[in-house]
Design a protein around this motif. Structure first.
Motif, PDB file in Angstrom:
ATOM      1  N   VAL A  21       4.594 -20.201  12.032  1.00  0.00           N
ATOM      2  CA  VAL A  21       3.930 -19.427  10.988  1.00  0.00           C
ATOM      3  C   VAL A  21       4.807 -18.219  10.651  1.00  0.00           C
ATOM      4  N   ALA A  22       4.476 -17.544   9.555  1.00  0.00           N
ATOM      5  CA  ALA A  22       5.239 -16.367   9.128  1.00  0.00           C
ATOM      6  C   ALA A  22       4.534 -15.099   9.567  1.00  0.00           C
ATOM      7  N   GLN A  23       5.328 -14.083   9.913  1.00  0.00           N
ATOM      8  CA  GLN A  23       4.779 -12.748  10.149  1.00  0.00           C
ATOM      9  C   GLN A  23       5.564 -11.733   9.334  1.00  0.00           C
ATOM     10  N   MET A  24       4.846 -10.779   8.746  1.00  0.00           N
ATOM     11  CA  MET A  24       5.425  -9.697   7.954  1.00  0.00           C
ATOM     12  C   MET A  24       4.904  -8.392   8.526  1.00  0.00           C
ATOM     13  N   LEU A  25       5.801  -7.448   8.801  1.00  0.00           N
ATOM     14  CA  LEU A  25       5.418  -6.160   9.362  1.00  0.00           C
ATOM     15  C   LEU A  25       5.703  -5.052   8.347  1.00  0.00           C
ATOM     16  N   TYR A  26       4.733  -4.165   8.166  1.00  0.00           N
ATOM     17  CA  TYR A  26       4.879  -2.977   7.339  1.00  0.00           C
ATOM     18  C   TYR A  26       4.487  -1.758   8.177  1.00  0.00           C
ATOM     19  N   TYR A  27       5.258  -0.675   8.053  1.00  0.00           N
ATOM     20  CA  TYR A  27       4.951   0.568   8.756  1.00  0.00           C
ATOM     21  C   TYR A  27       4.912   1.723   7.764  1.00  0.00           C
ATOM     22  N   ASN A  28       4.153   2.769   8.115  1.00  0.00           N
ATOM     23  CA  ASN A  28       4.277   4.036   7.390  1.00  0.00           C
ATOM     24  C   ASN A  28       5.032   5.025   8.258  1.00  0.00           C
TER      25      ASN A  28
ATOM     26  N   ASP B 177       4.085   7.497   9.926  1.00  0.00           N
ATOM     27  CA  ASP B 177       3.404   7.846  11.175  1.00  0.00           C
ATOM     28  C   ASP B 177       3.431   6.707  12.183  1.00  0.00           C
ATOM     29  N   GLY B 178       4.102   5.617  11.839  1.00  0.00           N
ATOM     30  CA  GLY B 178       4.203   4.498  12.755  1.00  0.00           C
ATOM     31  C   GLY B 178       3.016   3.551  12.726  1.00  0.00           C
ATOM     32  N   GLN B 179       2.085   3.740  11.778  1.00  0.00           N
ATOM     33  CA  GLN B 179       0.946   2.829  11.693  1.00  0.00           C
ATOM     34  C   GLN B 179       1.409   1.483  11.139  1.00  0.00           C
ATOM     35  N   LEU B 180       0.863   0.431  11.708  1.00  0.00           N
ATOM     36  CA  LEU B 180       1.347  -0.932  11.458  1.00  0.00           C
ATOM     37  C   LEU B 180       0.350  -1.761  10.674  1.00  0.00           C
ATOM     38  N   ILE B 181       0.878  -2.488   9.682  1.00  0.00           N
ATOM     39  CA  ILE B 181       0.168  -3.617   9.070  1.00  0.00           C
ATOM     40  C   ILE B 181       0.936  -4.875   9.462  1.00  0.00           C
ATOM     41  N   ARG B 182       0.290  -5.785  10.171  1.00  0.00           N
ATOM     42  CA  ARG B 182       0.921  -7.056  10.529  1.00  0.00           C
ATOM     43  C   ARG B 182       0.193  -8.182   9.820  1.00  0.00           C
ATOM     44  N   ILE B 183       0.930  -8.972   9.056  1.00  0.00           N
ATOM     45  CA  ILE B 183       0.358 -10.101   8.323  1.00  0.00           C
ATOM     46  C   ILE B 183       0.864 -11.389   8.944  1.00  0.00           C
ATOM     47  N   THR B 184      -0.044 -12.276   9.291  1.00  0.00           N
ATOM     48  CA  THR B 184       0.305 -13.610   9.777  1.00  0.00           C
ATOM     49  C   THR B 184      -0.147 -14.617   8.731  1.00  0.00           C
ATOM     50  N   GLU B 185       0.774 -15.451   8.264  1.00  0.00           N
ATOM     51  CA  GLU B 185       0.476 -16.411   7.195  1.00  0.00           C
ATOM     52  C   GLU B 185       0.768 -17.821   7.677  1.00  0.00           C
ATOM     53  N   SER B 186      -0.162 -18.726   7.402  1.00  0.00           N
ATOM     54  CA  SER B 186      -0.010 -20.121   7.831  1.00  0.00           C
ATOM     55  C   SER B 186      -0.727 -21.031   6.842  1.00  0.00           C
ATOM     56  N   PRO B 187      -0.394 -22.320   6.816  1.00  0.00           N
ATOM     57  CA  PRO B 187      -1.180 -23.254   6.000  1.00  0.00           C
ATOM     58  C   PRO B 187      -2.625 -23.272   6.498  1.00  0.00           C
ATOM     59  N   THR B 188      -3.568 -23.285   5.593  1.00  0.00           N
ATOM     60  CA  THR B 188      -4.957 -23.259   6.027  1.00  0.00           C
ATOM     61  C   THR B 188      -5.464 -24.648   6.398  1.00  0.00           C
TER      62      THR B 188
ATOM     63  N   PRO C 107       0.822  -1.208   0.000  1.00  0.00           N
ATOM     64  CA  PRO C 107       0.000   0.000   0.000  1.00  0.00           C
ATOM     65  C   PRO C 107       0.858   1.261   0.000  1.00  0.00           C
ATOM     66  N   SER C 108       0.351   2.313  -0.585  1.00  0.00           N
ATOM     67  CA  SER C 108       1.082   3.567  -0.693  1.00  0.00           C
ATOM     68  C   SER C 108       1.473   4.096   0.687  1.00  0.00           C
ATOM     69  N   GLY C 109       2.743   4.466   0.820  1.00  0.00           N
ATOM     70  CA  GLY C 109       3.220   5.052   2.064  1.00  0.00           C
ATOM     71  C   GLY C 109       3.729   4.053   3.077  1.00  0.00           C
ATOM     72  N   TYR C 110       3.593   2.754   2.813  1.00  0.00           N
ATOM     73  CA  TYR C 110       4.032   1.724   3.753  1.00  0.00           C
ATOM     74  C   TYR C 110       5.287   1.040   3.227  1.00  0.00           C
ATOM     75  N   GLU C 111       6.178   0.689   4.154  1.00  0.00           N
ATOM     76  CA  GLU C 111       7.428   0.015   3.805  1.00  0.00           C
ATOM     77  C   GLU C 111       7.571  -1.251   4.637  1.00  0.00           C
ATOM     78  N   LEU C 112       8.151  -2.284   4.020  1.00  0.00           N
ATOM     79  CA  LEU C 112       8.420  -3.526   4.740  1.00  0.00           C
ATOM     80  C   LEU C 112       9.425  -3.273   5.857  1.00  0.00           C
ATOM     81  N   ASP C 113       9.114  -3.740   7.052  1.00  0.00           N
ATOM     82  CA  ASP C 113      10.015  -3.615   8.205  1.00  0.00           C
ATOM     83  C   ASP C 113      10.758  -4.911   8.465  1.00  0.00           C
TER      84      ASP C 113
END
Length: 651
Positions: free
Chosen positions: A535-542, A544-555, A504-510
């Motif tokens: 499981v895997a976790q991916m963190l993205y921040y903008n 302003d410090g707002q966080l997107i946290r993605i947790t990925e696992s086999p379904t 997403p615009s303005g967010y960078e992988l941490d």
């Protein structure tokens, strides 16, 4: 820099630095030496390790331990001056003298194992050095272990599995006719000493382990070795700025992403080597390397630190204090640390950029009386250390999350916020958020844990950082973002993860890392990782410090509707189902009253993905669409609510 055709080694040059793998092209070269001149190809025996081809007829100059290969023809030509008239160029003789001094310092004095012999592949069993034009290739020197992995090195006390021999390539004259703007230009003699001492230590490293996961330790040790061999060289104090001016960058991070100040952070981490060597003697660095013969991850550090009655955490605390106080030999020549902020009254602060794992933030505390400092964070590794300065004497208060201090008796005072959560690898250098508060004291002051003298202390100041995108010149020291596909390769997972197409615009992988979902509690497993396990976790921040946290696992579910039904989420207030790229996506407002925080969950390609954090809902749905498009060349059509369709399916 270590060059290889193997992607598990990170290659870095020491000038005009670019990150990546230097691949040695072509088939194996065939070499024979006769009277210092390479003979015809028909007379050469086969070789196991490819060797560089010079641009003209090849000559050699031998010393006690080195065989130096050079030419007078083409782009690789060395300076031809020969004032003593012995038919060997003066510059080549100087290379030999410098290399023998390095051998004496690193091996005879430092106790490092000598390089593994190469079975005469470069002409004889002396170590081979090739002088070639490298500045035009954005390099100054490199070491290649390609084709030289032998497993065990019999000259060491332990049994290796990834020891290697290799060769060294150095810039042919260390003269750059057109240095790029921003490049520090040293005299050729200084360049030679800087690069040769650094790269030859890489030679000794690969003789122990040519493929250890602690990439930063290769470079921090080689940089530290420069000043062990040539204490008068100024180069290291340039690179130290990456640590002093970006202290909240994880020690495992290469640096240069999102801020100019952290560029070359691996190299700047030589000050950590210096910190432990001043405390325990320089042999501790060598001993950690020897333990890397058969020790993986952090095990070599833990083993050697324990043998000296300390721990990695304790040495990070000491390191954080030493950086603040410039408490090093010749410390007055070091940079001052960058303060994140300065506080002069009670209040509460939450830095938007947080602090990465194995890193620290510094704050000035200009307070007139007795106050309590309190730190809060969801990351268990976050702790604080208050330091009070009276002249050149520093009182260090106990590490923890709360301390009461009478600040009135100090000239200066500082708060160190330290993140001791151990990153599993470079990609796992996650940023931790924290809040600290200065409150009126309701209790007696805490006594200092200990005091240290800091004769090199100079008051640090609040300084801004610079985005690499704002730098007006091209500078290959820096990248502007992390690549999710490269980062996730570092993570040891029991499944093959999928990654989003863009961000997403303005967010960078941490950061990207693996966690054990079962250790996060039953609610986390239920809502974020139904499969449990790693499981895997991916963190993205903008910004302003707002966080997107993605947790990925086999379904373990076929559809997101099945997951919702099992967890009683159907038709509940605050629960909607949207479509993102033809993928049903559950959107759950965890506040129940609108406004978030949200959890966005969906299933793509047999992977269960849960997105949460404090980013807006639309940003989370944008990220979900990018996962749905991970195998498509385009982003999906705009998402739409599908409540009616969903209700019809499950009535």
């Amino acid at each position: 820099m270590i060059a290889a055709g193997r992607e598990f080694i990170v290659s870095l040059s020491r000038t005009r630095i670019q990150r990546g793998i230097v691949r040695l092209a072509g088939a194996a070269l065939i070499v024979a030496v006769a009277l210092g001149v390479v003979g015809s190809a028909a007379a050469r025996p086969p070789t196991m390790q490819p060797r560089p081809a010079l641009s003209g007829p090849e000559y050699t100059h031998g010393t006690a331990h080195f065989l130096i290969h050079y030419t007078f023809g083409g782009i690789d030509a060395v300076p031809a001056a020969d004032l003593n008239g012995n038919s060997t160029p003066d510059w080549v003789e100087e290379v030999g003298r410098v290399m023998e001094r390095i051998w004496d310092a690193e091996i005879n004095t430092g106790g490092w194992p000598a390089p593994i012999p190469d079975k005469g592949e470069g002409g004889d069993e002396r170590f081979d050095i090739y002088l070639m034009e490298l500045f035009s290739k954005n390099m100054a020197g490199y070491v290649s272990p390609d084709g030289g992995f032998v497993g065990d090195n019999p000259a060491t006390p332990r049994t290796e599995s990834q020891a290697a021999y290799g060769y060294l390539v150095l810039e042919n004259d260390f003269v750059d006719p057109s240095p790029p703007s921003g490049l520090k230009v040293w005299p050729p003699d200084d360049w030679l000493r800087i690069i040769a001492a650094h790269e030859f230590n890489h030679v000794l490293q690969i003789g122990i382990n040519g493929s250890h996961s602690m990439n930063w330790w290769y470079e921090s040790t080689a940089n530290w070795m420069e000043t062990q061999v040539f204490p008068d060289l100024p180069d290291n104090l340039e690179s130290a700025g990456a640590v002093f001016k970006s202290p909240d960058t994880c020690m495992l991070r290469y640096g240069g992403v999102n801020r100019v100040e952290s560029g070359l952070h691996w190299y700047g981490m030589w000050v950590f080597n210096q910190s432990i060597s001043e405390q325990y003697g320089p042999g501790i660095v060598r001993d950690i390397w020897l333990a890397m013969a058969d020790g993986y991850g952090y095990a070599p550090f833990d083993e050697v630190f324990a043998a000296r009655g300390t721990s990695f955490d304790d040495e990070l605390r000491r390191f954080a204090l030493n950086v603040l106080l410039r408490n090093f030999e010749h410390g007055t020549a070091y940079p001052t640390a960058r303060l994140q902020d300065a506080v002069s009254a009670p209040g509460e602060w939450t830095p938007v950029d947080g602090v990465q794992r194995y890193a620290m933030d510094y704050f000035g505390l200009d307070l007139p009386g007795t106050y309590t400092v309190v730190i809060e964070s969801e990351d268990p590794g976050i702790e604080g250390i208050v330091v009070g300065m009276r002249g050149s004497s520093a009182d260090v208060f106990p590490a923890g999350r709360e301390v009461t201090v009478d600040f009135g008796g100090y000239d200066h005072a500082y708060l160190i916020v330290l993140n001791l959560t151990r990153p599993p690898n470079e990609a796992g250098c996650a940023t931790a958020r924290y809040t600290f508060a200065v409150q009126d004291a309701g209790k007696q002051p805490t006594g200092a844990a200990y005091s240290v003298e800091a004769p090199s202390f100079e008051s640090p100041r609040v300084e801004a950082v610079t985005d690499p995108e704002d730098v007006p010149i091209f500078d290959p020291f820096y990248e502007t973002e992390y690549n999710i596909r490269e980062e996730i390769r570092q993570v040891d997972l029991p499944f093959n993860p999928i990654v989003p197409r863009g961000k997403p615009s303005g967010y960078e992988l941490d950061s990207v890392y693996g966690i054990n979902a079962d250790e996060q509690g039953a609610e986390f497993v239920q809502m974020n990782a139904p499969s449990g396990g790693v499981v895997a976790q991916m963190l993205y921040y903008n910004r302003d410090g707002q966080l997107i946290r993605i947790t990925e696992s086999p379904t373990i579910y076929v559809t997101i509707g099945e997951w919702m039904a099992v967890n009683g989420l159907e038709f509940q207030p605050g629960v909607e189902v949207w479509t993102t790229g033809n993928v049903d996506t559950a959107v759950i407002d965890r506040s129940g009253g609108g406004g978030g925080p949200y959890l966005v969950a969906f299933i793509v390609r047999e992977r269960f993905l849960a997105i949460d954090g404090d980013a807006p809902r639309d940003v989370m749905l944008d990220m979900a669409a990018r996962f749905a498009a991970s195998t498509s060349s385009d982003l999906p059509e705009p998402r739409q609510p599908i409540w009616d369709v969903y209700a019809a399916r499950y009535e």
